[in-house]
Motif scaffolding. Structure first.
Motif, PDB file in Angstrom:
ATOM      1  N   GLY A  23      64.014 119.137 -58.330  1.00 47.31           N
ATOM      2  CA  GLY A  23      65.127 118.888 -58.988  1.00 47.31           C
ATOM      3  C   GLY A  23      66.225 117.916 -58.882  1.00 47.31           C
ATOM      4  O   GLY A  23      66.521 117.163 -59.656  1.00 47.31           O
ATOM      5  N   PRO A  24      66.516 117.985 -57.362  1.00 49.14           N
ATOM      6  CA  PRO A  24      67.574 116.763 -57.100  1.00 49.14           C
ATOM      7  C   PRO A  24      66.997 115.369 -57.247  1.00 49.14           C
ATOM      8  O   PRO A  24      67.606 114.552 -57.609  1.00 49.14           O
ATOM      9  N   LEU A  25      65.671 115.126 -56.852  1.00 47.24           N
ATOM     10  CA  LEU A  25      64.865 113.904 -57.121  1.00 47.24           C
ATOM     11  C   LEU A  25      65.012 113.392 -58.495  1.00 47.24           C
ATOM     12  O   LEU A  25      65.332 112.421 -58.662  1.00 47.24           O
ATOM     13  N   LEU A  26      64.713 114.367 -59.417  1.00 43.80           N
ATOM     14  CA  LEU A  26      65.120 113.790 -61.004  1.00 43.80           C
ATOM     15  C   LEU A  26      66.371 113.642 -61.215  1.00 43.80           C
ATOM     16  O   LEU A  26      66.742 112.880 -62.080  1.00 43.80           O
ATOM     17  N   THR A  27      67.264 114.392 -60.661  1.00 41.79           N
ATOM     18  CA  THR A  27      68.719 114.283 -60.818  1.00 41.79           C
ATOM     19  C   THR A  27      69.032 112.934 -60.277  1.00 41.79           C
ATOM     20  O   THR A  27      69.959 112.167 -61.084  1.00 41.79           O
ATOM     21  N   TYR A  28      68.944 112.530 -59.005  1.00 35.05           N
ATOM     22  CA  TYR A  28      68.875 111.151 -58.448  1.00 35.05           C
ATOM     23  C   TYR A  28      68.566 110.064 -59.578  1.00 35.05           C
ATOM     24  O   TYR A  28      69.332 109.171 -59.706  1.00 35.05           O
ATOM     25  N   GLU A  29      67.304 110.404 -60.235  1.00 36.75           N
ATOM     26  CA  GLU A  29      66.884 109.620 -61.285  1.00 36.75           C
ATOM     27  C   GLU A  29      67.624 109.332 -62.181  1.00 36.75           C
ATOM     28  O   GLU A  29      67.914 108.024 -62.578  1.00 36.75           O
ATOM     29  N   VAL A  30      68.240 110.164 -62.896  1.00 34.39           N
ATOM     30  CA  VAL A  30      69.264 110.121 -63.709  1.00 34.39           C
ATOM     31  C   VAL A  30      70.449 109.515 -63.467  1.00 34.39           C
ATOM     32  O   VAL A  30      71.051 108.647 -64.183  1.00 34.39           O
ATOM     33  N   LEU A  31      70.913 109.941 -62.262  1.00 34.65           N
ATOM     34  CA  LEU A  31      72.374 109.326 -61.742  1.00 34.65           C
ATOM     35  C   LEU A  31      72.274 107.756 -61.477  1.00 34.65           C
ATOM     36  O   LEU A  31      73.135 106.793 -61.761  1.00 34.65           O
ATOM     37  N   THR A  32      71.171 107.361 -60.833  1.00 33.25           N
ATOM     38  CA  THR A  32      71.112 105.866 -60.313  1.00 33.25           C
ATOM     39  C   THR A  32      70.344 105.138 -61.425  1.00 33.25           C
ATOM     40  O   THR A  32      70.682 103.919 -61.039  1.00 33.25           O
TER      41      THR A  32
END
Length: 469
Positions: free
Chosen positions: A95-104
């Motif tokens: 979940g956090p890894l995919l969130t980092y993809e969206v944010l960055t």
């Protein structure tokens, strides 16, 4: 549905959607960097051909980018609807890894995409070029995070299991897991190679129809240079990736090679062709080359490669599929290297743009990079089975509690909607490709540039008889 269980249908549905999706990001990654190079060359040389190619490929990029975003959103929802067990078990990491993809990455791409596509005559040259570069960097950052997540599922580390759930304890170890550098390089290069052959096929199509102009020649020349340089690099990276897989996922290598037994004290042969039979536990009709398996996979003549029979039957990947998907990938890779070498010879002979047999070859090789990319993904994902997180969670325990009827209906709907929606999008993109770049060599039109008066490019509209720069 055809006697399949809900788990099988869930796997088929995800395989179908991810196979559609991965084609679009691959072209997006390659075209974004290609556009940055084209604009940089135009700013440096002021050659109109580079500007014309930029406007031509930016339209195709926009359509392809949109289809990639839509198809990617579907996959994100599938994690929750079809793979609830996996989300509950590993969501604290994926979940956090995919969130980092969206944010960055996604926000970066979206923020500069509008300037890149619509700001040619509205912002300065430096800002427009910067926006194009940022979009290209954004696609690579997105690849970074997606591959970090997928690679962790293949070679997990940096975690603890608490109350039946994976908890991250070292994010650097999670992200930079043992297979991540090899998968990231392999995927990024695959995207560049696939785009090069897509661009090269487009140029070959126009050359075969007599559209021999500076823009088409530059397009074909740049594609063939990429094929010559990057395809051999991909083979080298693939070899390194194979050695890493041998260390961390030996069952996958055994399945890829269709290798069932080792003779004590003898090097392993390489099975070129055959038909792995999972029930009989042997590869039928095998065509073998002695010693070559050990030489290629271990870089020695005294070490053996793993044998499938050393693993319990329930831990063996489906060798019948990955044996052939791997050979499709490698075979197309070797053919792409040959095309690059042949193009260099024709360039030296001064016949690169006039040799019709080679132009037809380049045309037919257009989808080769994408097919090889799909074959590679089938190999790495099916070769991970029966694990969804290698060694930690089996795929059978990862799915949601749906019945076969529900999964059959949704799979059928996905097939109909995807072929209808993305079929139209793909047809439109091919229509743009067939129109080719509009060139303005030798004309007296004021074409301007970023920050200068001109008619804005329209990335999402195909013109009929004329097309603005």
């Amino acid at each position: 549905m055809f006697g399949l269980e809900a788990l099988d249908l869930a796997r088929m549905q995800f395989a179908f959607t991810v196979s559609f999706h991965i084609l679009f990001p691959a072209i997006t990654i390659g075209l974004a960097s290609f556009l940055a190079v084209l604009e940089g060359l135009w700013l440096k040389t002021h050659e109109a051909a580079y500007r014309d190619l930029y406007h031509f490929w930016s339209k195709i990029f926009a359509v392809n980018f949109g289809m990639g975003v839509v198809s990617g959103l579907v996959m994100a929802y599938e994690f929750g609807t079809n793979w609830g067990g996996f989300s509950d078990f590993a969501g604290a990491i994926t979940g956090p890894l995919l969130t980092y993809e969206v944010l960055t990455a996604f926000f970066l791409e979206a923020g500069f995409l509008g300037v890149m596509l619509f700001g040619w005559n509205r912002v300065g040259r430096g800002l427009h070029f910067f926006s194009t570069v940022m979009v290209a960097i954004g696609t690579l950052i997105s690849t970074f995070w997606i591959l970090a997540s997928n690679s962790w599922m293949q070679t997990p580390q940096g975690y603890q299991i608490v109350d039946g759930r994976v908890i991250p304890v070292d994010w650097l170890a999670v992200i930079f897991n043992p297979s991540f550098p090899y998968r990231l390089a392999h995927m990024a290069i695959a995207a560049f190679v696939a785009t090069a052959f897509f661009v090269g096929a487009s140029a070959a199509w126009h050359l075969l129809r007599g559209r021999d102009n500076p823009a088409v020649r530059k397009m074909f020349s740049m594609a063939m240079w990429m094929a010559l340089i990057v395809a051999p690099v991909q083979a080298f990276v693939g070899d390194m990736h194979g050695l890493n897989t041998l260390e961390h996922q030996p069952a996958k290598i055994a399945a890829i090679e269709g290798h069932w037994d080792n003779v004590p004290g003898e090097p392993s042969p390489l099975i070129l062709f055959g038909w792995p039979d999972m029930q009989a536990e042997k590869t039928r009709f095998a065509v073998e080359v002695p010693y070559l398996g050990s030489l290629i996979l271990t870089h020695s003549l005294d070490r053996q490669i793993p044998a499938l029979k050393t693993f319990p039957p329930e831990d063996r990947p489906n060798s019948t599929i990955v044996f052939w998907s791997f050979r499709v990938m490698v075979g197309l890779g070797l053919l792409m290297i040959a095309v690059g070498v042949f193009s260099a010879w024709l360039r030296w002979r001064g016949k690169l743009y006039s040799c019709k047999p080679f132009l037809y070859l380049a045309l037919y090789m257009g989808p080769a990079g994408l097919i090889a990319l799909l074959a590679g993904w089938f190999t790495t994902e099916i070769g991970r089975q029966p694990w969804v997180v290698y060694g930690l969670m089996r795929t059978a325990h990862a799915s949601s509690n749906h019945d076969a009827v529900q999964m059959s209906i949704t799979l059928g709907l996905f097939v109909v909607v995807y072929f209808s929606l993305f079929g139209v999008g793909f047809s439109y993109m091919m229509r743009l490709v067939r129109k080719g770049p509009v060139t303005h060599e030798g004309t007296h039109q004021p074409h301007g540039g970023p920050g200068q008066p001109r008619t804005p490019a329209r990335p999402l509209s195909a013109s009929h008889d004329t097309q603005e720069a």
